[in-house]
Design an enzyme around this catalytic site. Structure first.
Site, short mmCIF file in Angstrom:
data_model
loop_
_atom_site.label_atom_id
_atom_site.label_comp_id
_atom_site.label_asym_id
_atom_site.label_seq_id
_atom_site.Cartn_x
_atom_site.Cartn_y
_atom_site.Cartn_z
N SER A 1 0.86 -1.18 0.00
CA SER A 1 0.00 0.00 0.00
C SER A 1 0.90 1.23 0.00
CB SER A 1 -0.90 0.01 1.24
OG SER A 1 -0.12 0.23 2.40
N ASP B 1 -0.71 -1.54 -4.16
CA ASP B 1 -2.10 -1.78 -3.74
C ASP B 1 -2.81 -0.44 -3.56
OD1 ASP B 1 -4.24 -3.35 -2.85
OD2 ASP B 1 -3.60 -3.24 -0.76
N ASP C 1 -6.34 2.90 -8.23
CA ASP C 1 -7.69 2.88 -7.66
C ASP C 1 -8.37 4.22 -7.92
OD1 ASP C 1 -9.98 2.82 -6.22
OD2 ASP C 1 -9.05 2.33 -4.30
N HIS D 1 -12.48 -4.12 3.64
CA HIS D 1 -11.15 -4.36 4.21
C HIS D 1 -11.27 -4.53 5.72
CE1 HIS D 1 -9.66 -2.07 0.52
NE2 HIS D 1 -9.11 -3.26 0.42
N HIS E 1 -10.92 -8.04 -3.08
CA HIS E 1 -10.21 -7.39 -1.97
C HIS E 1 -10.86 -7.82 -0.66
CE1 HIS E 1 -7.60 -4.22 -3.91
NE2 HIS E 1 -8.19 -4.79 -4.94
N GLY E 2 -10.21 -7.46 0.44
CA GLY E 2 -10.81 -7.74 1.75
C GLY E 2 -10.92 -9.22 2.05
N ASN F 1 -4.59 -9.12 3.89
CA ASN F 1 -3.67 -8.28 4.65
C ASN F 1 -3.89 -8.43 6.16
OD1 ASN F 1 -1.87 -6.31 5.46
ND2 ASN F 1 -3.18 -4.59 4.93
N THR F 2 -5.06 -8.02 6.62
CA THR F 2 -5.32 -7.98 8.08
C THR F 2 -5.08 -9.33 8.77
OG1 THR F 2 -6.97 -6.28 7.61
CG2 THR F 2 -7.03 -7.25 9.80
#
Ligand code: 13P
Length: 287
Positions: free
Chosen positions: A49, A84, A105, A177, A207-208, A231-232
């Site tokens: 990111s 990202d 984006d 996300h 995503h997410g 990611n998370t």
């Protein structure tokens, strides 16, 4: 081997599996993801990111680190270094810094402006031999301070953006996300199906990825999703294992405070999580 994401995603689309994008934050993260991809013989996308790029002191540092690490670890599987949720300026900066893939984006612009800017950046990316992802319909949740609502994209708008020659398309289908709230309604497979019908062979991006139930992931892949971003979930397992290590007082035993020891359990947890996702996405053995 650092490559554009185009070929790996086209293969995933026709082979009905998905390639994972795992966001990196530092050296440990990068090493964990690269080693796991090699062990699983899986293609992989390293997501960066703009915030993480800044944290690592800039896109040039990231590109230099990833290229050198890929070489020194002797990685043989295809690896794409991907921006990202790039801004217009960030996308240009990553193309210059030597990334092999970018995401522009433009979902927060109106569709005409998104089309115009995406078109320009598609030309620039392809001139430099790198792949590009575009987005239609904001993904919900928080990413680098921007809060989206988790809306569903308009399939007609998806077609307009896909027709610009992007290599992969992120479209909102109710995904967000971060951790999903208890009252989340789930992915909109109706929207995903309609988008897939309009965009044909275009690899779609989900995503997410954190916290989406396995059966929804499998169904999304069957409806044309070829790239899934996580990611998370890696951050959560890293934090959990690091906390356990400290709470057990291991940092106070011998040389347990050495960062190479202190960060090891969290790094191992990232590896296990990445492997679990690669198995779920079906990319193991596809390198
Ligand atoms: P999560 O943090 O929810 O896994 O989402 C990652 C992502 O989509 C990055 O673009």
């Amino acid at each position: 081997m650092l490559v554009s994401a185009k070929e790996m995603l086209d293969k995933a689309k026709s082979g009905h599996y998905a390639v994972g994008q795992f966001n990196i934050n530092n050296l440990e993260w990068t090493k964990a993801v690269l080693l796991t991809a090699e062990e699983c013989k899986s293609p992989v996308i390293l997501g960066v990111s703009e915030g993480a790029g800044k944290y690592m002191t800039g896109f040039e540092t990231v590109a230099a680190m990833v290229k050198a690490m890929d070489k020194s670890l002797g990685i043989t599987v295809p690896v794409a270094l991907h921006l990202d949720h790039g801004t217009y300026e960030g996308t240009k900066a990553c193309i210059e810094a030597g990334f092999t893939s970018v995401m522009f984006d433009g979902s927060h612009y109106d569709i005409e402006e998104n089309v115009a800017k995406t078109k320009e950046l598609v030309e620039l990316s392809h001139k430099n031999g790198i792949s590009i992802e575009a987005e239609v319909g904001a993904i919900g949740g928080e990413e680098d301070g921007v809060i989206g609502k988790g809306e569903c994209a308009d399939p007609e708008e998806c077609k307009r953006i896909a027709d610009l020659g992007v290599d992969m398309l992120a479209a909102g289908i109710g995904n967000i996300h971060g951790v999903y709230p208890d009252d989340w309604e789930g992915l909109s497979f109706e929207t995903l199906d309609a988008i897939q019908q309009k965009t044909g062979t275009m690899p779609l991006v989900l995503h997410g990825g954190t916290g989406i139930p396995d059966d929804m992931i499998t169904k999304a892949i069957s409806l044309g999703v070829s790239k899934i971003n996580v990611n998370t979930e890696c951050q959560l397992v890293f934090a959990e294992e690091t906390r356990k290590y400290i709470e057990a007082g291991k940092d106070q035993q011998g040389k347990g405070f050495d960062p190479r020891k202190l960060l090891a359990p969290g790094t191992e947890a990232i590896k296990a999580k990445v492997k679990e996702k690669m198995e779920l996405f079906g990319s193991v053995g596809k390198a």
